[in-house]
Design a protein around this motif. Structure first.
Motif, PDB file in Angstrom:
ATOM      1  N   ARG A  23      52.177  37.521  48.568  1.00 18.27           N
ATOM      2  CA  ARG A  23      52.722  36.405  49.325  1.00 18.27           C
ATOM      3  C   ARG A  23      54.221  36.260  49.100  1.00 18.27           C
ATOM      4  NH1 ARG A  23      49.002  31.722  47.265  1.00 18.27           N
ATOM      5  NH2 ARG A  23      49.851  32.606  45.383  1.00 18.27           N
ATOM      6  N   THR A  24      54.969  37.308  49.351  1.00 16.01           N
ATOM      7  CA  THR A  24      56.413  37.185  49.165  1.00 16.01           C
ATOM      8  C   THR A  24      57.104  36.801  50.460  1.00 16.01           C
ATOM      9  OG1 THR A  24      56.647  39.554  49.542  1.00 16.01           O
ATOM     10  CG2 THR A  24      56.486  38.810  47.261  1.00 16.01           C
ATOM     11  N   HIS A  25      56.714  37.398  51.565  1.00 19.32           N
ATOM     12  CA  HIS A  25      57.333  37.114  52.853  1.00 19.32           C
ATOM     13  C   HIS A  25      56.311  36.471  53.782  1.00 19.32           C
ATOM     14  CE1 HIS A  25      61.063  39.277  52.117  1.00 19.32           C
ATOM     15  NE2 HIS A  25      60.324  40.191  51.505  1.00 19.32           N
ATOM     16  N   PHE A  26      56.817  35.618  54.653  1.00 17.18           N
ATOM     17  CA  PHE A  26      55.953  34.952  55.630  1.00 17.18           C
ATOM     18  C   PHE A  26      55.403  35.949  56.648  1.00 17.18           C
ATOM     19  CE2 PHE A  26      55.335  31.838  59.178  1.00 17.18           C
ATOM     20  CZ  PHE A  26      54.388  31.080  58.530  1.00 17.18           C
ATOM     21  N   ILE A  27      56.185  36.976  56.970  1.00 16.79           N
ATOM     22  CA  ILE A  27      55.731  37.971  57.951  1.00 16.79           C
ATOM     23  C   ILE A  27      54.582  38.807  57.396  1.00 16.79           C
ATOM     24  CG2 ILE A  27      57.413  39.748  57.362  1.00 16.79           C
ATOM     25  CD1 ILE A  27      56.430  38.921  60.898  1.00 16.79           C
ATOM     26  N   SER A  28      54.563  39.072  56.085  1.00 12.50           N
ATOM     27  CA  SER A  28      53.446  39.820  55.505  1.00 12.50           C
ATOM     28  C   SER A  28      52.171  38.982  55.517  1.00 12.50           C
ATOM     29  CB  SER A  28      53.780  40.291  54.094  1.00 12.50           C
ATOM     30  OG  SER A  28      53.942  39.193  53.228  1.00 12.50           O
ATOM     31  N   ALA A  29      52.299  37.669  55.322  1.00  9.86           N
ATOM     32  CA  ALA A  29      51.125  36.797  55.420  1.00  9.86           C
ATOM     33  C   ALA A  29      50.589  36.774  56.848  1.00  9.86           C
ATOM     34  CB  ALA A  29      51.484  35.394  54.961  1.00  9.86           C
ATOM     35  N   SER A  81      61.177  28.484  60.316  1.00  8.18           N
ATOM     36  CA  SER A  81      61.481  28.496  58.879  1.00  8.18           C
ATOM     37  C   SER A  81      62.674  29.381  58.570  1.00  8.18           C
ATOM     38  CB  SER A  81      60.265  28.954  58.080  1.00  8.18           C
ATOM     39  OG  SER A  81      59.997  30.318  58.324  1.00  8.18           O
ATOM     40  N   THR A  82      62.870  30.439  59.333  1.00  6.39           N
ATOM     41  CA  THR A  82      64.040  31.291  59.121  1.00  6.39           C
ATOM     42  C   THR A  82      65.314  30.558  59.520  1.00  6.39           C
ATOM     43  OG1 THR A  82      62.684  33.251  59.534  1.00  6.39           O
ATOM     44  CG2 THR A  82      65.051  33.524  59.656  1.00  6.39           C
ATOM     45  N   ARG A  83      65.245  29.768  60.578  1.00  8.55           N
ATOM     46  CA  ARG A  83      66.428  29.010  60.992  1.00  8.55           C
ATOM     47  C   ARG A  83      66.770  27.895  60.017  1.00  8.55           C
ATOM     48  NH1 ARG A  83      65.748  28.276  67.505  1.00  8.55           N
ATOM     49  NH2 ARG A  83      66.166  30.449  68.043  1.00  8.55           N
ATOM     50  N   THR A  84      65.775  27.227  59.479  1.00 10.23           N
ATOM     51  CA  THR A  84      66.063  26.098  58.602  1.00 10.23           C
ATOM     52  C   THR A  84      66.337  26.515  57.158  1.00 10.23           C
ATOM     53  OG1 THR A  84      63.707  25.746  58.202  1.00 10.23           O
ATOM     54  CG2 THR A  84      64.739  24.468  59.977  1.00 10.23           C
ATOM     55  N   HIS A  85      65.638  27.548  56.670  1.00 12.79           N
ATOM     56  CA  HIS A  85      65.766  27.937  55.269  1.00 12.79           C
ATOM     57  C   HIS A  85      66.581  29.203  55.061  1.00 12.79           C
ATOM     58  CE1 HIS A  85      63.045  24.836  53.922  1.00 12.79           C
ATOM     59  NE2 HIS A  85      62.191  25.188  54.867  1.00 12.79           N
ATOM     60  N   GLY A  86      66.894  29.934  56.089  1.00 10.24           N
ATOM     61  CA  GLY A  86      67.736  31.111  55.966  1.00 10.24           C
ATOM     62  C   GLY A  86      67.006  32.413  55.704  1.00 10.24           C
ATOM     63  N   SER A  87      65.736  32.379  55.320  1.00 12.55           N
ATOM     64  CA  SER A  87      64.974  33.606  55.092  1.00 12.55           C
ATOM     65  C   SER A  87      63.493  33.307  55.305  1.00 12.55           C
ATOM     66  CB  SER A  87      65.206  34.156  53.685  1.00 12.55           C
ATOM     67  OG  SER A  87      64.615  33.317  52.736  1.00 12.55           O
ATOM     68  N   ASP A  88      62.694  34.369  55.238  1.00 12.91           N
ATOM     69  CA  ASP A  88      61.256  34.176  55.413  1.00 12.91           C
ATOM     70  C   ASP A  88      60.496  34.286  54.093  1.00 12.91           C
ATOM     71  OD1 ASP A  88      61.558  36.911  55.084  1.00 12.91           O
ATOM     72  OD2 ASP A  88      59.872  37.380  56.399  1.00 12.91           O
ATOM     73  N   HIS A  89      61.187  34.137  52.974  1.00 10.39           N
ATOM     74  CA  HIS A  89      60.519  34.151  51.679  1.00 10.39           C
ATOM     75  C   HIS A  89      59.679  32.889  51.525  1.00 10.39           C
ATOM     76  CE1 HIS A  89      62.479  37.673  50.015  1.00 10.39           C
ATOM     77  NE2 HIS A  89      63.609  37.244  50.576  1.00 10.39           N
ATOM     78  N   LEU A  90      58.464  33.077  51.050  1.00 11.48           N
ATOM     79  CA  LEU A  90      57.562  31.928  50.917  1.00 11.48           C
ATOM     80  C   LEU A  90      57.917  31.040  49.737  1.00 11.48           C
ATOM     81  CD1 LEU A  90      54.109  33.464  51.829  1.00 11.48           C
ATOM     82  CD2 LEU A  90      55.471  31.878  53.151  1.00 11.48           C
ATOM     83  N   HIS A  91      58.629  31.568  48.743  1.00  8.84           N
ATOM     84  CA  HIS A  91      58.976  30.715  47.594  1.00  8.84           C
ATOM     85  C   HIS A  91      60.098  29.727  47.960  1.00  8.84           C
ATOM     86  CE1 HIS A  91      62.457  33.127  47.354  1.00  8.84           C
ATOM     87  NE2 HIS A  91      62.175  33.889  46.331  1.00  8.84           N
ATOM     88  N   ASN A  92      60.795  29.951  49.083  1.00 10.67           N
ATOM     89  CA  ASN A  92      61.805  28.987  49.541  1.00 10.67           C
ATOM     90  C   ASN A  92      61.181  27.777  50.229  1.00 10.67           C
ATOM     91  OD1 ASN A  92      63.858  30.581  48.628  1.00 10.67           O
ATOM     92  ND2 ASN A  92      64.258  31.512  50.610  1.00 10.67           N
ATOM     93  N   LEU A  93      59.948  27.917  50.688  1.00  7.04           N
ATOM     94  CA  LEU A  93      59.279  26.818  51.389  1.00  7.04           C
ATOM     95  C   LEU A  93      58.586  25.934  50.367  1.00  7.04           C
ATOM     96  CD1 LEU A  93      57.649  28.838  54.282  1.00  7.04           C
ATOM     97  CD2 LEU A  93      59.791  27.591  54.317  1.00  7.04           C
ATOM     98  N   ASN A  94      59.062  24.727  50.224  1.00  7.08           N
ATOM     99  CA  ASN A  94      58.498  23.774  49.274  1.00  7.08           C
ATOM    100  C   ASN A  94      58.232  22.475  50.029  1.00  7.08           C
ATOM    101  OD1 ASN A  94      57.672  22.369  47.081  1.00  7.08           O
ATOM    102  ND2 ASN A  94      59.574  22.556  45.931  1.00  7.08           N
ATOM    103  N   LEU A  95      56.980  22.049  50.020  1.00  6.96           N
ATOM    104  CA  LEU A  95      56.615  20.830  50.751  1.00  6.96           C
ATOM    105  C   LEU A  95      57.117  19.580  50.068  1.00  6.96           C
ATOM    106  CD1 LEU A  95      52.968  21.661  51.865  1.00  6.96           C
ATOM    107  CD2 LEU A  95      55.033  21.640  53.247  1.00  6.96           C
ATOM    108  N   LEU A  96      57.444  19.654  48.788  1.00  7.12           N
ATOM    109  CA  LEU A  96      57.921  18.467  48.085  1.00  7.12           C
ATOM    110  C   LEU A  96      59.357  18.111  48.450  1.00  7.12           C
ATOM    111  CD1 LEU A  96      56.439  19.176  44.559  1.00  7.12           C
ATOM    112  CD2 LEU A  96      55.549  17.676  46.341  1.00  7.12           C
ATOM    113  N   GLN A  97      60.102  19.075  49.019  1.00  2.30           N
ATOM    114  CA  GLN A  97      61.483  18.817  49.384  1.00  2.30           C
ATOM    115  C   GLN A  97      61.634  18.271  50.799  1.00  2.30           C
ATOM    116  OE1 GLN A  97      63.476  22.502  48.828  1.00  2.30           O
ATOM    117  NE2 GLN A  97      63.528  22.329  46.598  1.00  2.30           N
ATOM    118  N   CYS A  98      60.598  18.253  51.579  1.00  2.74           N
ATOM    119  CA  CYS A  98      60.681  17.804  52.975  1.00  2.74           C
ATOM    120  C   CYS A  98      60.886  16.321  53.091  1.00  2.74           C
ATOM    121  CB  CYS A  98      59.436  18.213  53.744  1.00  2.74           C
ATOM    122  SG  CYS A  98      59.278  19.990  53.953  1.00  2.74           S
TER     123      CYS A  98
END
Length: 98
Positions: A23-29, A81-98
């Motif tokens: 689960r490193t990239h969103f595209i692999s998921a 997610s790429t537009r808002t976070h800059g990459s498709d890495h899943l570790h950059n997506l954190n629901l607690l920061q929303c």
């Protein structure tokens, strides 16, 4: 169990394991989800032929429609997610920061 059933079960299991462990990239998921849907679609396409029940021939078409909707939604989420976070890495997506 026939070799055909074993190949469908192993394809589904391997894509599920790929989804769980890599689960490193969103595209692999998304690719793992699509391979799970593909193995389910092929299994559901073969099933009415083996059981000789023509009433279940519409189920693979419905599965394919839902799979296309899932792919479109996943790609839209990937772009967002790429537009808002800059990459498709899943570790950059954190629901607690929303």
């Amino acid at each position: 169990m026939s070799l055909l059933h074993l190949s469908f079960y192993s394809a589904f299991t391997l894509s599920g394991l790929g989804l769980a462990f890599h689960r490193t990239h969103f595209i692999s998921a998304l690719l793992c989800l699509e391979s799970m849907m593909l193995s389910l679609y092929i299994a559901l396409s073969i099933w009415p032929i083996q059981t000789q029940m023509p009433s279940f021939t519409l189920i693979p078409v419905l599965m394919l429609a839902f799979s296309a909707c899932e792919a479109g939604t996943g790609l839209a989420m990937l772009v967002a997610s790429t537009r808002t976070h800059g990459s498709d890495h899943l570790h950059n997506l954190n629901l607690l920061q929303c």
